[in-house]
Design an enzyme around this catalytic site. Sequence first.
Site, PDB file in Angstrom:
ATOM      1  N   ASP A  58       0.393   8.108  -0.114  1.00 22.93           N
ATOM      2  CA  ASP A  58       0.496   7.009   0.842  1.00 22.93           C
ATOM      3  C   ASP A  58      -0.090   7.509   2.157  1.00 22.93           C
ATOM      4  OD1 ASP A  58       1.231   5.191   2.775  1.00 22.93           O
ATOM      5  OD2 ASP A  58       3.324   5.046   2.143  1.00 22.93           O
ATOM      6  N   SER A 138     -13.904  -3.171   9.540  1.00 24.26           N
ATOM      7  CA  SER A 138     -14.106  -4.561   9.110  1.00 24.26           C
ATOM      8  C   SER A 138     -14.824  -5.323  10.211  1.00 24.26           C
ATOM      9  CB  SER A 138     -12.759  -5.239   8.849  1.00 24.26           C
ATOM     10  OG  SER A 138     -12.964  -6.620   8.596  1.00 24.26           O
ATOM     11  N   TYR A 151      -4.267  -7.756  11.454  1.00 24.46           N
ATOM     12  CA  TYR A 151      -5.329  -7.024  10.745  1.00 24.46           C
ATOM     13  C   TYR A 151      -6.505  -6.753  11.677  1.00 24.46           C
ATOM     14  CZ  TYR A 151      -9.044  -6.238   7.257  1.00 24.46           C
ATOM     15  OH  TYR A 151     -10.094  -5.723   6.531  1.00 24.46           O
ATOM     16  N   LYS A 155      -7.960  -3.109  12.856  1.00 27.51           N
ATOM     17  CA  LYS A 155      -9.322  -2.646  12.559  1.00 27.51           C
ATOM     18  C   LYS A 155     -10.101  -2.358  13.838  1.00 27.51           C
ATOM     19  CE  LYS A 155      -9.394  -2.525   8.047  1.00 27.51           C
ATOM     20  NZ  LYS A 155      -9.806  -1.361   7.240  1.00 27.51           N
TER      21      LYS A 155
HETATM   22  N1  LIG Z   1     -12.608  -7.292   0.803  1.00 25.72           N
HETATM   23  C1  LIG Z   1     -13.126  -7.643   1.963  1.00 25.72           C
HETATM   24  O1  LIG Z   1     -13.673  -8.740   2.138  1.00 25.72           O
HETATM   25  C2  LIG Z   1     -13.097  -6.681   3.126  1.00 25.72           C
HETATM   26  C3  LIG Z   1     -13.774  -7.044   4.296  1.00 25.72           C
HETATM   27  C4  LIG Z   1     -13.769  -6.181   5.378  1.00 25.72           C
HETATM   28  C5  LIG Z   1     -13.122  -4.960   5.275  1.00 25.72           C
HETATM   29  N2  LIG Z   1     -12.459  -4.632   4.138  1.00 25.72           N
HETATM   30  C6  LIG Z   1     -11.802  -3.319   4.089  1.00 25.72           C
HETATM   31  O2  LIG Z   1     -12.263  -2.610   2.957  1.00 25.72           O
HETATM   32  C7  LIG Z   1     -11.235  -1.711   2.514  1.00 25.72           C
HETATM   33  C8  LIG Z   1     -10.972  -1.946   1.035  1.00 25.72           C
HETATM   34  O3  LIG Z   1     -10.496  -3.276   0.855  1.00 25.72           O
HETATM   35  P1  LIG Z   1     -10.486  -4.009  -0.563  1.00 25.72           P
HETATM   36  O4  LIG Z   1     -10.847  -5.411  -0.314  1.00 25.72           O
HETATM   37  O5  LIG Z   1     -11.250  -3.195  -1.555  1.00 25.72           O
HETATM   38  O6  LIG Z   1      -8.915  -3.978  -0.858  1.00 25.72           O
HETATM   39  P2  LIG Z   1      -8.090  -3.597  -2.184  1.00 25.72           P
HETATM   40  O7  LIG Z   1      -6.685  -4.013  -1.902  1.00 25.72           O
HETATM   41  O8  LIG Z   1      -8.732  -4.162  -3.380  1.00 25.72           O
HETATM   42  O9  LIG Z   1      -8.186  -2.009  -2.182  1.00 25.72           O
HETATM   43  C9  LIG Z   1      -7.462  -1.229  -1.268  1.00 25.72           C
HETATM   44  C10 LIG Z   1      -7.041   0.073  -1.905  1.00 25.72           C
HETATM   45  O10 LIG Z   1      -6.205   0.790  -0.979  1.00 25.72           O
HETATM   46  C11 LIG Z   1      -5.021   1.231  -1.669  1.00 25.72           C
HETATM   47  N3  LIG Z   1      -3.915   1.362  -0.715  1.00 25.72           N
HETATM   48  C12 LIG Z   1      -3.251   0.356  -0.071  1.00 25.72           C
HETATM   49  N4  LIG Z   1      -2.303   0.882   0.736  1.00 25.72           N
HETATM   50  C13 LIG Z   1      -2.380   2.227   0.587  1.00 25.72           C
HETATM   51  C14 LIG Z   1      -1.671   3.308   1.170  1.00 25.72           C
HETATM   52  N5  LIG Z   1      -0.688   3.110   2.058  1.00 25.72           N
HETATM   53  N6  LIG Z   1      -2.031   4.568   0.827  1.00 25.72           N
HETATM   54  C15 LIG Z   1      -3.018   4.789  -0.072  1.00 25.72           C
HETATM   55  N7  LIG Z   1      -3.718   3.801  -0.656  1.00 25.72           N
HETATM   56  C16 LIG Z   1      -3.394   2.546  -0.330  1.00 25.72           C
HETATM   57  C17 LIG Z   1      -4.788   0.149  -2.724  1.00 25.72           C
HETATM   58  O11 LIG Z   1      -3.931   0.595  -3.753  1.00 25.72           O
HETATM   59  C18 LIG Z   1      -6.209  -0.129  -3.181  1.00 25.72           C
HETATM   60  O12 LIG Z   1      -6.642   0.771  -4.175  1.00 25.72           O
HETATM   61  C19 LIG Z   1     -10.014  -2.005   3.396  1.00 25.72           C
HETATM   62  O13 LIG Z   1      -9.992  -1.057   4.446  1.00 25.72           O
HETATM   63  C20 LIG Z   1     -10.293  -3.387   3.928  1.00 25.72           C
HETATM   64  O14 LIG Z   1      -9.652  -3.622   5.162  1.00 25.72           O
HETATM   65  C21 LIG Z   1     -12.431  -5.464   3.067  1.00 25.72           C
END
Ligand SMILES: NC(=O)c1ccc[n+]([C@@H]2O[C@H](COP(=O)([O-])OP(=O)(O)OC[C@H]3O[C@@H](n4cnc5c(N)ncnc54)[C@H](O)[C@@H]3O)[C@@H](O)[C@H]2O)c1
Length: 251
Positions: A58, A138, A151, A155
Amino acid sequence: MKNIVVAGGARGIGGAISKRLAREAARLYVLDLDSASAEATVADIRRGGVEAEFVRCDVSSWADVSSAAELIRAAAGRLDVAVNSVGIFDFRKGLMDTPEAEFDRIIRVNLKGAFLFSKAFVPLLRGEPKGNMIHIGSINGVLAGAGLSAYKVSKAALHMLARCLAIELAPEGIRVNVVMPGWVETPGERAWAADELAKDPDFFKKCAARSVPMGRLQTPEEIAECVAFAASEAASAITGALVPVSGGLGI
Ligand SMILES: NC(=O)c1ccc[n+]([C@@H]2O[C@H](COP(=O)([O-])OP(=O)(O)OC[C@H]3O[C@@H](n4cnc5c(N)ncnc54)[C@H](O)[C@@H]3O)[C@@H](O)[C@H]2O)c1
């Protein structure tokens, strides 16, 4: 070949980053809480002949992050690339409607997690050749709005954390960059929009057509390509950058 750690590397954008960086890795460590997805990603990477290991961690817990760093230091000695892709979303609330506990949770994982990750893993990037760090920010961290507010705050602060680190570590030759995805369909994003997707499976596509200048979502692989570039020698003079991979959203 490189020693690499990817936090949040089990699935979604982080999963694509783990698989893309594995092409250049001798050893790759996936730090995550989602054991099932992490084991599947690690198994996939191992099939390509790379040593890969899942470490349950975590990122918002110093005990977890510091023991993961110690485990990796003992096994691999040092790291070439450290990526933090962990991020959790809130539920489209403005700040006035965000409960204190939810604000704390988002800041603890998205911001404090990035701080703890940096504190634990920068020491492993020292030595030769110098390693580098990439945080997944993000486009929401540069776009103000009256929803997803906690959020966005987390970020925006993460972007500044990475830029301060970039200045602090530049004299040592350690680079720190941020890749800012725009809108990517991932398990996290699908959970976030579950109600809308139940009503209309094309919800994401329609929103992207309206709001993204290129008219489409980005893929996890497109984000991972940018991370691979930032991590490579081709980016040797780039540090403190906030790079949008957003199809023009928020630029
Ligand atoms: N999906 C989008 O449109 C988007 C857009 C901008 C930024 N992001 C950023 O991209 C990154 C990945 O997002 P995603 O969409 O793939 O999300 P996701 O939820 O599919 O993946 C996130 C991963 O982080 C892990 N995780 C969550 N909390 C945790 C913790 N406390 N310790 C360790 N691992 C932990 C989850 O288990 C998962 O594997 C994030 O930082 C998110 O803010 C995503």
